[in-house]
Design an enzyme around this catalytic site. Sequence first.
Site, short mmCIF file in Angstrom:
data_model
loop_
_atom_site.label_atom_id
_atom_site.label_comp_id
_atom_site.label_asym_id
_atom_site.label_seq_id
_atom_site.Cartn_x
_atom_site.Cartn_y
_atom_site.Cartn_z
CG HIS A 75 21.13 22.47 -28.98
ND1 HIS A 75 21.82 22.44 -27.66
CD2 HIS A 75 20.66 23.62 -28.87
CE1 HIS A 75 21.47 23.39 -26.97
NE2 HIS A 75 20.82 24.17 -27.65
N PRO A 296 18.09 9.54 -17.64
CG PRO A 296 18.21 11.47 -16.00
CD PRO A 296 17.89 9.96 -16.24
P1 RFL Z 1 4.09 11.61 -17.82
O1 RFL Z 1 4.84 12.85 -18.14
O2 RFL Z 1 4.66 11.10 -16.46
O3 RFL Z 1 2.68 11.99 -17.91
C1 RFL Z 1 1.60 10.90 -17.20
C2 RFL Z 1 0.34 11.64 -16.81
O4 RFL Z 1 -0.71 10.84 -16.40
C3 RFL Z 1 -1.01 11.33 -15.27
N1 RFL Z 1 -1.59 10.02 -14.28
C4 RFL Z 1 -2.93 9.80 -14.25
N2 RFL Z 1 -4.07 10.28 -14.98
C5 RFL Z 1 -5.07 9.90 -14.74
N3 RFL Z 1 -5.38 8.62 -13.66
C6 RFL Z 1 -4.22 8.01 -13.26
N4 RFL Z 1 -4.32 6.86 -12.37
C7 RFL Z 1 -3.04 8.75 -13.52
N5 RFL Z 1 -1.87 8.35 -13.12
C8 RFL Z 1 -0.99 9.33 -13.66
C9 RFL Z 1 -0.03 12.18 -14.39
O5 RFL Z 1 -0.51 12.88 -13.72
C10 RFL Z 1 0.61 12.71 -15.70
O6 RFL Z 1 0.28 14.10 -16.01
O7 RFL Z 1 4.39 10.54 -18.91
P2 RFL Z 1 4.40 10.68 -20.46
O8 RFL Z 1 3.50 11.66 -21.07
O9 RFL Z 1 4.67 9.27 -20.94
O10 RFL Z 1 5.63 11.62 -20.90
C11 RFL Z 1 7.09 11.05 -20.45
C12 RFL Z 1 8.03 12.03 -20.05
O11 RFL Z 1 7.48 12.85 -19.09
C13 RFL Z 1 9.59 11.41 -19.68
O12 RFL Z 1 9.87 10.31 -20.51
C14 RFL Z 1 10.74 12.64 -19.80
O13 RFL Z 1 10.51 13.61 -18.99
C15 RFL Z 1 11.91 11.97 -19.49
N6 RFL Z 1 13.19 13.00 -19.40
C16 RFL Z 1 13.68 13.11 -20.26
N7 RFL Z 1 13.20 12.87 -21.86
C17 RFL Z 1 13.85 13.24 -22.86
O14 RFL Z 1 13.26 12.59 -23.95
N8 RFL Z 1 14.71 14.00 -22.90
C18 RFL Z 1 15.35 14.57 -21.92
O15 RFL Z 1 16.20 15.66 -22.14
C19 RFL Z 1 14.73 14.14 -20.63
N9 RFL Z 1 15.13 14.61 -19.23
C20 RFL Z 1 13.45 13.26 -18.13
C21 RFL Z 1 14.54 14.39 -18.40
C22 RFL Z 1 12.91 13.09 -17.07
C23 RFL Z 1 13.25 13.58 -15.68
N10 RFL Z 1 12.84 13.07 -14.61
C24 RFL Z 1 12.43 14.09 -13.58
C25 RFL Z 1 12.06 12.01 -14.50
C26 RFL Z 1 15.10 14.83 -17.01
C27 RFL Z 1 14.42 14.62 -16.07
C28 RFL Z 1 15.10 15.01 -14.56
C1 PHB Z 2 17.41 18.79 -19.74
O1 PHB Z 2 17.66 19.83 -20.37
O2 PHB Z 2 16.63 18.52 -18.72
C2 PHB Z 2 18.21 17.51 -19.99
C3 PHB Z 2 18.81 17.63 -21.17
C4 PHB Z 2 19.67 16.37 -21.72
C5 PHB Z 2 19.52 15.28 -21.06
C6 PHB Z 2 18.83 15.11 -19.73
C7 PHB Z 2 18.01 16.25 -19.41
O3 PHB Z 2 20.22 14.13 -21.36
#
Ligand code: RFL
Ligand code: PHB
Length: 404
Positions: A75, A296
């Site tokens: 993109h 996010p």
């Molecule tokens: P995760 O993905 O939460 O993974 C942590 C893992 O640890 C496990 N866990 C345990 N395991 C053993 N013992 C325990 N006591 C444990 N407690 C937990 C969990 O089951 C899990 O599998 O953290 P990690 O790896 O640091 O990754 C972070 C990302 O997941 C997060 O920052 C992003 O998803 C945030 N996010 C976005 N980030 C971006 O860079 N670009 C995006 O476009 C973006 N969009 C988003 C997002 C997050 C969203 N939500 C739902 C919060 C959009 C949304 C809607």
């Molecule tokens: C997504 O595609 O899930 C997404 C993209 C951009 C954002 C947050 C979420 O800023």
Amino acid sequence: MNILKTQVAIIGAGPSGLLLGQLLAKQGIETVILERVTGDYVLGRIRAGILEQGFVDLVREAGVAERMDREGEVHEGFEIAVNGQTTHIDLKGLTGGKVVVCYGQVEITKDLMDARAAAGLTTYYEATKVQPHHVKSEQPSISFEYQGEQYELQCDYIAGCDGFHGVSRQTIPAELRTEYERVYPFGWLGLLSDTPPVSEELIYCKHDRGFALASRRSATRSRYYLQVPLTDKVEDWTDAAFWEELKQRLPPQAAAALVTGTSLEKSIAPLRSFVCEPMQYGRLFLVGDAAHIVPPTGAKGLNSAASDVATLYKIMQRVYQQGDQECISQYSPIALRRVWHAERFSWWLSNMLHNYRDMDLSDMKSGTFSRFMDSELDYYLSSDLGRRVIAEQYVGLPYEELAY
Ligand code: RFL
Ligand code: PHB
């Protein structure tokens, strides 16, 4: 009691834990990953979609980029729409050639899981009662239960990649931890559908009815979000109600192009800014969401996790290849400097793009705050310089090298 040994024990098989494991394996550093839930459960969490160049490079370095390079969409820009009036943010033009890649977190996680399994590296899924011990000593360990049996994993270092609700952060004594937090007075309702997206580029929509985001996963799969009150429940939102509301918040051309369909997934995420300092305690390192959360809006969550992984990876290489244990104290300051930039950017963009009217803000009337933010956005969108400030941060600031 079953005794296991490894060099770096990783808690959590989300993208942070899996990417770190893969990078370390490439350098011949042994890891064991402990994950609380099943692999399928991890893959059921629909989250991020936008990857910065730094993340993409790291996935390539880990040797897991084949499908991302084939299926990920480059993109070169995105749109910001204010009550239907769009402004193009030309990422490539404004940053001297930098772009982002649209490739779902689920896909990257799946690629990393497959690579780990193919390399025969150990992951314990459904490991319960995971608890780090002796992290201030030279022989830390982790106790856990797996299939009804007790285990002790002895290791040199522990990477706490266990997300916001994990155990790792709690292992740092409360009196040595400072936590910074802001909880936003609204959430995001997300919907995934197998329908062609309204646009080739993402559209961030500021609207009097509330923020909306039109994102995508491919030419045939869309991801949309709506700002909703914190009191709303997913069950309150039928698919039809979602599409109707989205249509009103999208700019006219996109609204006209909207193809609706059955949702594959629908969920509400609260918005939070959170940072835990420090990110290292003895031989325990906090990585990704375990240490910090962003709203996010700026797509910075996963990307900040990746920059932590990059820093810890460089440190572990130096520890194991040069025997330099002193360098571990560089982790927290280096990681936090970049984290705070992502926190500020996500907070700023969230403030400018959401509708705060009628919300309870402690220090000023929400209408006043909204006017400040309307003007701030207008100012940044009206000049190349302002758009460059947005673009430069959206594509991601550079990763910092170790000091010596
Ligand atoms: P995760 O993905 O939460 O993974 C942590 C893992 O640890 C496990 N866990 C345990 N395991 C053993 N013992 C325990 N006591 C444990 N407690 C937990 C969990 O089951 C899990 O599998 O953290 P990690 O790896 O640091 O990754 C972070 C990302 O997941 C997060 O920052 C992003 O998803 C945030 N996010 C976005 N980030 C971006 O860079 N670009 C995006 O476009 C973006 N969009 C988003 C997002 C997050 C969203 N939500 C739902 C919060 C959009 C949304 C809607
Ligand atoms: C997504 O595609 O899930 C997404 C993209 C951009 C954002 C947050 C979420 O800023």
